[in-house]
Design an enzyme around this catalytic site. Structure first.
Site, PDB file in Angstrom:
ATOM      1  N   ARG A   1      -6.530 -11.689   7.600  1.00 24.09           N
ATOM      2  CA  ARG A   1      -6.211 -11.218   6.255  1.00 24.09           C
ATOM      3  C   ARG A   1      -7.033 -11.966   5.201  1.00 24.09           C
ATOM      4  O   ARG A   1      -6.533 -12.317   4.138  1.00 24.09           O
ATOM      5  CB  ARG A   1      -4.704 -11.362   5.975  1.00 24.09           C
ATOM      6  CG  ARG A   1      -4.134 -10.140   5.233  1.00 24.09           C
ATOM      7  CD  ARG A   1      -2.627 -10.208   5.053  1.00 24.09           C
ATOM      8  NE  ARG A   1      -1.901  -9.924   6.278  1.00 24.09           N
ATOM      9  CZ  ARG A   1      -0.772 -10.526   6.651  1.00 24.09           C
ATOM     10  NH1 ARG A   1      -0.237 -11.447   5.903  1.00 24.09           N
ATOM     11  NH2 ARG A   1      -0.184 -10.192   7.764  1.00 24.09           N
TER      12      ARG A   1
ATOM     13  N   ARG B   1      -4.158 -10.337  -0.734  1.00 22.85           N
ATOM     14  CA  ARG B   1      -3.541 -10.462  -2.060  1.00 22.85           C
ATOM     15  C   ARG B   1      -3.591 -11.867  -2.642  1.00 22.85           C
ATOM     16  O   ARG B   1      -3.109 -12.088  -3.737  1.00 22.85           O
ATOM     17  CB  ARG B   1      -2.087  -9.976  -1.987  1.00 22.85           C
ATOM     18  CG  ARG B   1      -1.966  -8.464  -1.868  1.00 22.85           C
ATOM     19  CD  ARG B   1      -0.527  -8.053  -1.709  1.00 22.85           C
ATOM     20  NE  ARG B   1       0.020  -8.466  -0.428  1.00 22.85           N
ATOM     21  CZ  ARG B   1       1.313  -8.429  -0.111  1.00 22.85           C
ATOM     22  NH1 ARG B   1       2.191  -8.024  -1.010  1.00 22.85           N
ATOM     23  NH2 ARG B   1       1.727  -8.808   1.072  1.00 22.85           N
TER      24      ARG B   1
ATOM     25  N   ARG C   1      -6.931  -3.671  -6.475  1.00 21.32           N
ATOM     26  CA  ARG C   1      -5.595  -3.093  -6.295  1.00 21.32           C
ATOM     27  C   ARG C   1      -4.979  -2.591  -7.595  1.00 21.32           C
ATOM     28  O   ARG C   1      -4.067  -1.756  -7.565  1.00 21.32           O
ATOM     29  CB  ARG C   1      -4.654  -4.122  -5.645  1.00 21.32           C
ATOM     30  CG  ARG C   1      -4.739  -4.227  -4.132  1.00 21.32           C
ATOM     31  CD  ARG C   1      -4.442  -2.909  -3.409  1.00 21.32           C
ATOM     32  NE  ARG C   1      -3.151  -2.353  -3.701  1.00 21.32           N
ATOM     33  CZ  ARG C   1      -2.048  -2.632  -3.027  1.00 21.32           C
ATOM     34  NH1 ARG C   1      -2.084  -3.465  -2.002  1.00 21.32           N
ATOM     35  NH2 ARG C   1      -0.905  -2.067  -3.354  1.00 21.32           N
TER      36      ARG C   1
ATOM     37  N   ASP D   1      -5.736  -0.534   7.993  1.00 26.60           N
ATOM     38  CA  ASP D   1      -4.331  -0.806   8.301  1.00 26.60           C
ATOM     39  C   ASP D   1      -4.024  -0.315   9.709  1.00 26.60           C
ATOM     40  O   ASP D   1      -4.561   0.715  10.148  1.00 26.60           O
ATOM     41  CB  ASP D   1      -3.401  -0.115   7.297  1.00 26.60           C
ATOM     42  CG  ASP D   1      -1.959  -0.557   7.496  1.00 26.60           C
ATOM     43  OD1 ASP D   1      -1.600  -1.649   6.999  1.00 26.60           O
ATOM     44  OD2 ASP D   1      -1.200   0.159   8.178  1.00 26.60           O
TER      45      ASP D   1
ATOM     46  N   TYR E   1       6.510   0.565  15.499  1.00 24.28           N
ATOM     47  CA  TYR E   1       6.535   1.083  14.123  1.00 24.28           C
ATOM     48  C   TYR E   1       6.959   2.548  14.106  1.00 24.28           C
ATOM     49  O   TYR E   1       7.742   2.981  13.255  1.00 24.28           O
ATOM     50  CB  TYR E   1       5.159   0.948  13.475  1.00 24.28           C
ATOM     51  CG  TYR E   1       4.894  -0.384  12.828  1.00 24.28           C
ATOM     52  CD1 TYR E   1       5.588  -0.785  11.695  1.00 24.28           C
ATOM     53  CD2 TYR E   1       3.918  -1.242  13.333  1.00 24.28           C
ATOM     54  CE1 TYR E   1       5.325  -2.000  11.076  1.00 24.28           C
ATOM     55  CE2 TYR E   1       3.647  -2.458  12.727  1.00 24.28           C
ATOM     56  CZ  TYR E   1       4.350  -2.838  11.598  1.00 24.28           C
ATOM     57  OH  TYR E   1       4.095  -4.045  10.994  1.00 24.28           O
TER      58      TYR E   1
END
Length: 353
Positions: A30, A34, A43, A79, A161
């Protein structure tokens, strides 16, 4: 095991293949995320899925992070759940909840309805990889080439998921379907294998040097359940990707109890999370497999003295053996100080093997 061209000059790929390198390669899970102001600026104007599905923006985010940090590999911004859409399963990201699948897969009929013939709809990821690969094609000042990482989810993690409808603490519905004795679980594994193989092929053809397979939630399984329900399809997926001529990194979280079983997967590299000391994890795998890891990402919030000690501890545990890629034991979290991330990369890059 895979055997890419000997001419590949990437320090990162050589480490994946358990070959000697002049220094430990480093990249971070990652790394485009963020915690980084450049990413947050993007974003402001685009949702996560818009970034993933717009090759130019996904490539830009990928390139910016790799260049800003000075790491040895760039992992494409995407993703895990992107294959759900062409399979006929809609999902969205909900603030505070993460991914939500509105109609979870809970029966054989649901599994039978999943499509496997539309993987070409995922080609936007390959297009982004193509842009990134071309950008990083020239050698760097030290003569090394930056590695390009594509990635896919592992069958169990994607299935969980689909079945749970999102993240889960106990995986009750997933395990109920696994234990049901019906054709649902094997058919779901087969369909995921079909789509994931095609998806990985697109990424390799676009220029990915390595494919990382994320089995994020494999640690939720007992050794017996992993062996009975997940080992064979996961090994099959790894073999299919390796047949494309690239190494495979297999990574899960909280998997210390599964490491001896992971020997049977045949992955080129196994990612270790931070809960097991690197030398113990490597010993459990057998030293024929390369390893990636395994700094606790929350250590990035620590004072520099502790941060440096933990990084050097991991490098000491690797003991200069071929086949270690320095990384975190999971992804960088929001709020992480960028200067600490840069410091980790600097420490690793300045350490000779």
């Amino acid at each position: 095991m895979s055997n890419p061209s000997e001419s590949n000059s990437s320090r990162f790929v050589r480490a994946c293949l358990h070959r000697p390198v002049d220094r430990t390669p480093v990249w971070l899970l990652r790394q485009a995320g963020r915690y980084m102001p450049e990413y947050m600026a993007v974003r402001k104007h685009h949702s996560l899925l818009q970034i993933c599905r717009t090759p130019q923006i996904a490539a830009e985010v990928t390139i910016t992070a790799a260049e800003r940090l000075g790491v040895d590999a760039a992992i494409i911004f995407a993703d895990l759940l992107l294959p759900f859409t062409p399979m006929g399963l809609d999902f969205e990201f909900v603030n505070g909840e993460g991914p939500v699948v509105h109609k979870p897969v809970r029966s054989l009929e649901h599994v039978q309805a999943l499509r496997t013939d539309r993987a070409e709809e995922l080609s936007y990821v390959a297009q982004a990889i193509d842009i990134v690969a071309k950008h990083f094609a020239p050698s760097r000042p030290d003569g090394d080439q930056l590695g390009i990482i594509g990635f896919i989810g592992a069958p169990f993690t994607l299935a969980s998921y689909m079945i749970e409808g999102g993240s889960s603490r106990n995986y009750i519905e997933t395990k109920k379907l696994m234990y049901s004795g019906t054709a649902a679980w094997p058919l779901l594994m087969e369909k995921l294998l079909t789509v994931l193989t095609a998806y990985a092929q697109q990424q390799v053809e676009a220029g990915a040097d390595v494919i990382q397979i994320f089995d994020s939630w494999a640690g939720a399984l007992s050794v017996a359940d992993y062996r009975q329900f997940c080992l064979a399809p996961t090994r099959e997926l790894i073999q299919r990707v390796q047949a494309m001529g690239v190494p495979v990194i297999y990574f899960g979280v909280d998997t210390a109890s599964l490491l001896p079983t992971f020997r049977e997967l045949g992955a080129d590299v196994v990612g270790l999370d931070w809960r097991v000391p690197l030398d113990e994890g490597w010993r459990a795998l057998g030293h024929a497999t390369a390893v990636q890891g395994n700094l606790d990402p929350i250590t990035l919030f620590a004072p520099e003295s502790i941060l440096e000690a933990r990084v050097r501890e991991i490098l000491a545990q690797a003991a200069g053996r071929p086949g270690h890629i320095f990384n975190l034991g999971h992804g960088i979290v929001p709020g992480t100080p960028v200067e600490n991330v840069l410091r980790v990369v600097e420490i690793v890059r300045s350490s000779k093997v």
